[in-house]
Design an enzyme around this catalytic site. Sequence first.
Site, PDB file in Angstrom:
ATOM      1  CE  LYS A  94      -4.475  -0.107   2.252  1.00  0.00           C
ATOM      2  NZ  LYS A  94      -5.124   0.005   3.570  1.00  0.00           N
TER       3      LYS A  94
HETATM    4  C1  E4P Z   1      -8.470   0.662   3.313  1.00  0.00           C
HETATM    5  O1  E4P Z   1      -7.651  -0.086   2.841  1.00  0.00           O
HETATM    6  C2  E4P Z   1      -8.384   1.293   4.640  1.00  0.00           C
HETATM    7  O2  E4P Z   1      -7.714   0.416   5.502  1.00  0.00           O
HETATM    8  C3  E4P Z   1      -9.714   1.556   5.250  1.00  0.00           C
HETATM    9  O3  E4P Z   1     -10.787   1.173   4.430  1.00  0.00           O
HETATM   10  C4  E4P Z   1      -9.861   2.878   5.913  1.00  0.00           C
HETATM   11  O4  E4P Z   1     -11.137   2.966   6.464  1.00  0.00           O
HETATM   12  P1  E4P Z   1     -11.538   4.006   7.595  1.00  0.00           P
HETATM   13  O5  E4P Z   1     -11.885   5.288   6.936  1.00  0.00           O
HETATM   14  O6  E4P Z   1     -12.722   3.386   8.252  1.00  0.00           O
HETATM   15  O7  E4P Z   1     -10.357   4.129   8.529  1.00  0.00           O
END
Ligand code: E4P
Length: 217
Positions: free
Chosen positions: A83
């Site tokens: 990521k």
């Molecule tokens: C995606 O890969 C993220 O880990 C995640 O969806 C972030 O979500 P949040 O806005 O609930 O922290």
Amino acid sequence: MQFFLDTANLEAIKKYAAWGMVDGVTTNPSLIAKEGVSLEKRIKEIAEVVNGSISSEVIATDLDGMLKEARRYSKWHKNVYVKVPMTAEGLQAVQILKKEGIRTNMTLAFSSAQALLAAKSGATLVSPFIGRLDDIGEDGMNVVGEIVQIYRNYGYKTKVLVASVRHPRHVVEAALIGADICTMPPEILEKLIHHPLTDKGITMFQNDWEKVKKLQK
Ligand code: E4P
């Protein structure tokens, strides 16, 4: 549509993997911090449970730092997707990693313009964060719709991974739009299965069956 779990909680991953509903897992630094574990250890543990894409996020914000972390993560398991945040350095990192055969998930995308850049850079996945857009009064799903349309227009191979999912309706809307993947917290996956009329229907059938049970062999 593929279902990913958005969690680093191993017990939850094991539970829902047993349902046959987990095609992959996304983690982020906040989710790892919540579990209080080593990133490397947890990614390897998840890889033993789920045979699919597992996202592990870089912490560095400079290009060299991102590349170092990405190369290290990619050695942990063949299913690791790195990521990388949506920044100029992140876009460069994605292009270099692609040449090295390392798959990437361009994260923290909040606009279709950013997703277009991710696709042009050759990101394997792009993660629009829809819940966080909704939280500030914007329309996250509208952004997903634009991204899907743009990628179709040009035949981009980057897959759209709907992230920051807050409720079951987000999952349904992502599927209606034709997103490739939806990553969701375990509690949202749990909510998808339930409907009060299903529970009511089971109770009614059981009660009626009781009346004729003795007539059955
Ligand atoms: C995606 O890969 C993220 O880990 C995640 O969806 C972030 O979500 P949040 O806005 O609930 O922290």
